[in-house]
Design a protein around this motif. Structure first.
Motif, short mmCIF file in Angstrom:
data_model
loop_
_atom_site.label_atom_id
_atom_site.label_comp_id
_atom_site.label_asym_id
_atom_site.label_seq_id
_atom_site.Cartn_x
_atom_site.Cartn_y
_atom_site.Cartn_z
N ARG A 16 0.83 -1.20 0.00
CA ARG A 16 0.00 0.00 0.00
C ARG A 16 0.86 1.25 0.00
O ARG A 16 1.91 1.29 0.62
CB ARG A 16 -0.88 0.03 1.25
N TYR A 17 0.37 2.28 -0.66
CA TYR A 17 1.01 3.59 -0.59
C TYR A 17 -0.03 4.65 -0.96
O TYR A 17 -1.05 4.36 -1.58
CB TYR A 17 2.24 3.68 -1.51
N TYR A 18 0.26 5.87 -0.53
CA TYR A 18 -0.60 7.02 -0.83
C TYR A 18 0.33 8.10 -1.37
O TYR A 18 1.31 8.46 -0.71
CB TYR A 18 -1.32 7.50 0.44
N LEU A 19 0.04 8.61 -2.56
CA LEU A 19 0.93 9.56 -3.20
C LEU A 19 0.45 10.99 -3.03
O LEU A 19 -0.74 11.27 -3.14
CB LEU A 19 1.05 9.25 -4.70
N ILE A 20 1.40 11.88 -2.79
CA ILE A 20 1.12 13.31 -2.77
C ILE A 20 2.12 14.00 -3.69
O ILE A 20 3.13 13.41 -4.07
CB ILE A 20 1.13 13.90 -1.34
N ASP A 21 1.85 15.24 -4.04
CA ASP A 21 2.67 15.95 -5.03
C ASP A 21 4.02 16.41 -4.49
O ASP A 21 4.95 16.63 -5.26
CB ASP A 21 1.92 17.15 -5.58
N GLU A 22 4.13 16.56 -3.18
CA GLU A 22 5.37 17.07 -2.61
C GLU A 22 5.96 16.05 -1.63
O GLU A 22 5.39 14.98 -1.43
CB GLU A 22 5.14 18.42 -1.90
N ASN A 23 7.09 16.39 -1.06
CA ASN A 23 7.68 15.54 -0.04
C ASN A 23 6.67 15.35 1.09
O ASN A 23 6.03 16.32 1.52
CB ASN A 23 8.96 16.18 0.51
N PRO A 24 6.51 14.14 1.60
CA PRO A 24 5.51 13.88 2.64
C PRO A 24 6.00 14.29 4.03
O PRO A 24 6.15 13.48 4.95
CB PRO A 24 5.29 12.38 2.53
N THR A 25 6.26 15.57 4.17
CA THR A 25 6.66 16.12 5.46
C THR A 25 5.43 16.23 6.37
O THR A 25 4.29 16.12 5.90
CB THR A 25 7.25 17.53 5.28
N ALA A 26 5.66 16.44 7.64
CA ALA A 26 4.53 16.64 8.57
C ALA A 26 3.70 17.85 8.13
O ALA A 26 2.47 17.84 8.24
CB ALA A 26 5.05 16.82 10.00
#
Length: 133
Positions: free
Chosen positions: A88-98
């Motif tokens: 499983r993974y969830y993608l976002i457009d930027e670095n997954p920072t807090a």
């Protein structure tokens, strides 16, 4: 101004691209999210919103999409390996920072018509990031 806050706990993994510290490696967190809602007046029940409503809207989404999941940047070269292994993974457009994850949760809650004033993501017991408009 009235405010209420619902706390939600979830576990997630991530890594930061183009980062020279330890967070460039895959690692995980036991995160805590605080969803703060606001209103200038209370509803007919004397509430900003029912805590159960916040749980049903936001916690269910977090459980389905982020909990026990790798949150990664769309450009992460690890994605094909995860797909091959059916991880499983969830993608976002930027670095997954807090910071980015707190904005992600904020944007989802607002899209569901919740009057969000701030979202805080505690990455560790001593460190959190927040997002608000």
């Amino acid at each position: 101004m009235y405010k209420v806050t619902r706390e939600i706990h979830f576990c997630y993994g991530h890594r930061l691209l183009n980062y020279s510290g330890k967070c460039r490696h895959l690692h995980g967190h036991n995160g805590k999210v605080e969803i703060e809602l606001y209103s200038e007046k209370l509803n007919e029940l004397g509430m900003v919103r029912d805590f159960e409503e916040i749980k049903q809207v936001v916690q269910v989404w977090i459980d389905d999409n982020l909990d026990h999941n790798m949150i990664l940047c769309r450009r992460d070269p690890l994605i094909p390996a995860l797909e091959e292994r059916k991880e499983r993974y969830y993608l976002i457009d930027e670095n997954p920072t807090a910071e980015a994850i707190s904005k992600l949760i904020y944007d989802y809650a607002v899209s569901q018509k919740l009057p969000v004033s701030e979202v805080r993501l505690w990455e560790t017991p001593k460190s959190f990031a927040s997002y608000r408009k």
